[in-house]
Design an enzyme around this catalytic site. Structure first.
Site, PDB file in Angstrom:
ATOM      1  N   ASP A  16      16.438   4.463   3.302  1.00  0.00           N
ATOM      2  CA  ASP A  16      15.031   4.881   3.327  1.00  0.00           C
ATOM      3  C   ASP A  16      14.435   4.714   4.722  1.00  0.00           C
ATOM      4  OD1 ASP A  16      12.838   5.967   2.066  1.00  0.00           O
ATOM      5  OD2 ASP A  16      12.172   4.125   1.119  1.00  0.00           O
ATOM      6  N   CYS A 240       5.917   6.456   7.161  1.00  0.00           N
ATOM      7  CA  CYS A 240       5.005   7.074   6.221  1.00  0.00           C
ATOM      8  C   CYS A 240       4.620   8.345   6.931  1.00  0.00           C
ATOM      9  CB  CYS A 240       3.829   6.136   6.028  1.00  0.00           C
ATOM     10  SG  CYS A 240       2.684   6.740   4.826  1.00  0.00           S
ATOM     11  N   ASN A 249       7.670   1.033   4.358  1.00  0.00           N
ATOM     12  CA  ASN A 249       8.209   0.131   3.341  1.00  0.00           C
ATOM     13  C   ASN A 249       7.819  -1.317   3.610  1.00  0.00           C
ATOM     14  OD1 ASN A 249      10.243   2.509   3.633  1.00  0.00           O
ATOM     15  ND2 ASN A 249      10.706   1.598   1.647  1.00  0.00           N
TER      16      ASN A 249
END
Lengths: 321, 321
Positions: A16, A240, A249
């Site tokens: 991620d 983001c 995160n």
């Protein structure tokens, strides 16, 4: 002496996190970092993503990374898988778990995955059907479970309905993702209580973003509701994309630091995780959001400055409160 | 319908924030900002500090600021006062409250205030004796109440002992300050419960720093223990001098955003506070730590990007979770 409650920390930085990075992280560097993460005490590591190299060039070396790492007993090595092709690639590498992703809001699913939710569900059902006959576990990550940046609030009932559909297919676990940091503690507590009550057999993970500063507060709310499994990203890696400069995160070291201080057993070696986190800026070419990396752990003490130091040199002299 | 619980938000940016800034904020700009803050709904505003202009040149215009602002009914305008000279200056400006500061750890007091705790206490006792005969309220801020960066943990009993000494002198309120962001939720809950139990008549404020990411989590713990009064700093202004780049005071807009979402009544107009916060970078010459200023409130929604946008332009398309 009461025994400390065990929590399960799942590292997502190499998937991620890296997938959002412009600078390609060398395959050897990825392998070396993941091998270091394997020594940190995580319950699960999301290694990479078996998506199209065109869609996510940052993770175009998924096979090489999966084959290159030294897998440690007791750690679940999971990978993101978007479709049957990805599942076949992942299975050929002997992963422990596949992680499927879709959004519970239609707008976000269309924007993020370029198809309707029903199209996503059909595609993921095909994946489940391929994986179900193997010993590989199946987790489903439900994006925008605590709010959609285009639609706003998502009723808890809708989130539970999507959980139900994947539970019915045979998923082992579900991750409720606060994809753009819209969750707040009261909401988290309610959603987690409902989810645990209705799906006691599903492995439930919470995936928070710190976009609006609430990731650790939301973690407390999830803990109160009995959640024991959390995604986090080393260094707070993972952008983001709609808010340049905003934090992504929740940061692994900040999460573990708080949880251990609060008396939980995360199994994570914080010193070692911090040391791994210091490697990130060189790999990605920029600073990471981790505050703990800058400030150190709360009991990393400082010497008193010399008594005759001028104010600018007296580290703590700000007449502050 | 249950009535929302009222919380009291106390803005410290123009004192605890500005005093750490290298760039002098023009007196007129300070006055204009404070007048705007007076329209935001705060319970209290810490306007400035009556310290020696040599010690804190950033606040050398304390009298001009106090005389220049338009004071609004219902808001407590407080100022930091280090000694009798400062108290006399503050009283001559008609402040509503004086805020006295010392550390509960010897090392930090010596480093921050260049004297022993007993010397500080004697000096502050003299201040109390001057102020006590006036209608002006007396608050005492106890620095390092949740940890000292040089000594480590501070036993809760020591913090309570210092509260007792100031309660005996006649202080109206005490602020427990997490000066360098060492507090964690379990500790905060315990300390707040003890403090409220032993000093039910004292106005208790909690002053958190977000140095290690825990400020909002600590706020939840304090709320659970019955605390209803919090310091915060617009934009998250207020450095942490020993950790360059680290976040300082908890950010007003992030605090209010979470508290309102969680169903509390802070009386703060979040939109107006955010608008005031956007003025800060121009005043101080650099960006502020506020994440909320970058990301917007959780329900500040975004339009869907056009269907044919390339991935880099599709704001949410990160195949992320």
């Amino acid at each position: 002496m009461t025994e400390k409650k065990r929590l399960y920390i799942q590292e997502v930085a190499t998937r991620d996190g890296f997938q959002n990075e412009k600078q390609f992280v060398d395959t050897d560097a990825k392998i070396s970092l993941i091998d270091e993460l394997s020594e940190c005490g995580y319950a699960k590591i999301e290694v990479t993503s078996f998506t199209s190299p065109k869609a996510i060039p940052a993770l175009r070396d998924a096979e090489a990374v999966m084959h290159g790492i030294v897998r440690k007993e007791g750690i679940v090595y999971t990978v993101l898988v978007p479709n049957v092709r990805g599942a076949e690639r992942a299975l050929s590498c002997g992963v422990d778990e596949v992680n499927l992703v879709m959004s519970v809001s239609e707008s976000h699913n269309r924007t993020n995955l370029r198809m309707s939710r029903e199209q996503s569900f059909a595609q993921l059902r095909d994946v489940v059907n391929v994986v179900k006959s193997t010993p590989v576990a199946i987790n489903v990550s439900l994006s925008t479970s605590m709010g959609c940046p285009m639609e706003g609030d998502i009723p808890a009932g809708h989130v539970l309905d999507w959980m139900q559909r994947f539970a019915d297919l045979g998923a082992h676990g579900v991750t409720l993702c606060d994809t753009t940091g819209m969750a707040y503690p009261a909401q988290v507590g309610e959603l987690c209580r409902l989810a645990r009550e209705r799906f006691p057999a599903l492995e439930l993970t919470l995936h928070f973003h710190n976009t609006r500063g609430m990731a650790l507060a939301n973690t407390l709310a999830a803990l109160d509701a009995g959640v024991d499994r959390f995604d986090s990203s080393l260094g707070g890696l993972g952008g983001c994309p709609y808010a340049p400069g905003a934090t992504g995160n929740v940061c692994t070291e900040e999460l573990v630091h708080m949880l251990e201080l609060n008396g939980y057993d995360t199994h994570v070696d914080l010193q070692r995780a911090l040391s791994a986190s210091t490697r990130l800026p060189a790999l990605i070419g920029h600073d990471v959001p981790s505050q703990l990396l800058k400030a150190g752990r709360r009991l990393d003490l400082h010497p008193m400055p010399p008594a005759d130091a001028v104010p600018e040199q007296r580290a703590f002299a700000n007449e502050g409160s």
